[in-house]
Design an enzyme around this catalytic site. Sequence first.
Site, PDB file in Angstrom:
ATOM      1  N   ARG A  13     -13.412 -24.199  98.385  1.00 23.39           N
ATOM      2  CA  ARG A  13     -13.353 -23.351  99.758  1.00 23.39           C
ATOM      3  C   ARG A  13     -14.930 -23.216  99.863  1.00 23.39           C
ATOM      4  NH1 ARG A  13     -15.759 -18.812 102.063  1.00 23.39           N
ATOM      5  NH2 ARG A  13     -14.899 -17.531 100.264  1.00 23.39           N
ATOM      6  N   ASP A  14     -15.465 -22.035  99.214  1.00 29.16           N
ATOM      7  CA  ASP A  14     -16.600 -21.695  99.164  1.00 29.16           C
ATOM      8  C   ASP A  14     -17.921 -22.546  98.778  1.00 29.16           C
ATOM      9  OD1 ASP A  14     -18.658 -19.896 100.052  1.00 29.16           O
ATOM     10  OD2 ASP A  14     -18.691 -19.024  98.098  1.00 29.16           O
ATOM     11  N   HIS A 205     -19.125 -11.823  92.742  1.00 24.34           N
ATOM     12  CA  HIS A 205     -19.269 -13.219  93.453  1.00 24.34           C
ATOM     13  C   HIS A 205     -20.617 -13.572  93.446  1.00 24.34           C
ATOM     14  CE1 HIS A 205     -17.922 -16.578  96.217  1.00 24.34           C
ATOM     15  NE2 HIS A 205     -19.085 -16.422  96.518  1.00 24.34           N
ATOM     16  N   HIS A 207     -24.255 -15.836  93.460  1.00 27.20           N
ATOM     17  CA  HIS A 207     -25.156 -17.228  93.924  1.00 27.20           C
ATOM     18  C   HIS A 207     -25.986 -17.454  92.845  1.00 27.20           C
ATOM     19  CE1 HIS A 207     -23.034 -18.692  97.484  1.00 27.20           C
ATOM     20  NE2 HIS A 207     -22.060 -17.389  97.089  1.00 27.20           N
ATOM     21  N   CYS A 238     -24.239 -20.851 101.215  1.00 27.59           N
ATOM     22  CA  CYS A 238     -23.956 -20.107 102.475  1.00 27.59           C
ATOM     23  C   CYS A 238     -24.488 -20.646 103.966  1.00 27.59           C
ATOM     24  CB  CYS A 238     -24.217 -18.763 102.154  1.00 27.59           C
ATOM     25  SG  CYS A 238     -23.768 -17.709 103.742  1.00 27.59           S
ATOM     26  N   ASN A 247     -22.765 -21.178  94.089  1.00 25.31           N
ATOM     27  CA  ASN A 247     -22.181 -20.097  93.246  1.00 25.31           C
ATOM     28  C   ASN A 247     -22.270 -20.312  91.784  1.00 25.31           C
ATOM     29  OD1 ASN A 247     -19.953 -18.623  95.208  1.00 25.31           O
ATOM     30  ND2 ASN A 247     -19.848 -20.861  95.560  1.00 25.31           N
TER      31      ASN A 247
END
Length: 300
Positions: A13-14, A205, A207, A238, A247
């Site tokens: 997803r991300d 979370h 990055h 993002c 990430n």
Amino acid sequence: MNEFVKIVEVGPRDGLQNEKILLTLNDRKNLVLDLMKTGLQHIEVGSCVSAKWVPQMANSDELFAQLPQSPDIQFSLLTPNIKGFESALAVGCKEVAVFTAASESFTRKNINCSIDESFEKFADVMAAAKANDVKVRGYVSCIVDCPYEGAIDSQQVAYVTKRLFDMGCYEVSLGETIGTATPDRVKKVWDACLAELDPQILAGHFHNTYGMAIANIYQSLQQGIRVFDASIAGLGGCPYAKGASGNVSTEDLYYLLSRMGFETGLHLDALMQASRNISQVLNRQNPSNYANAYWQSRCA
């Protein structure tokens, strides 16, 4: 037995939502199938958002429906509103995620509303989730810096995080969205949040834009955080934060945790194969230091 650290795999997803190449539904399915072999117990499959805005996440509910269900793996879908929740519910999803930010500017750019308005949207999702026995995870973006506002007050992060928890989120993931943080600044965020909430409901979370993700995770571990999001092969970024890289890679997180004596439940060979496979599909260099060292040692 060594202490267990929970890893939430967000690559499908991300990770994929900011990759330039649009994968087919079958490619995305193969990624999740590869991840299921690794021992990961929590995998975020996709996002029930408009394909107009995030084409990489088109038909995530269909993808979810095609996956073999396992009692050992919790799949989840991101659902920004009640329409997204209903799509997730229709395919049997038992965990969803909602997201806001600690920055007003970022929230408006990301989901076209204020922070308060984002919580108003969540109210229907929370009520429907409770009625259907669906778990809800929360995300808070921009916990240290915002690409539009600069530095974010740690007390604001704690306020938004507690509000998500009070609404019914069983766990809240704090996102260092643009990767500018250093451990001293991360410590201030956790200090503020831990004054209000137990560490068991908090997740990190991070990055890796400036190569600080692992250092920031180490700091988080020192403060009792035991849940971290990660993305296979360091996928992602993002779409609303220019220059933000992916990430922290699941491979690098595995290396840190395993060498520090934590238990992750991951199977190394399967993890590395999943990493190699998605890198080849996307025709991209894997930014994971550990993955590159691993394959170099195998070829030596």
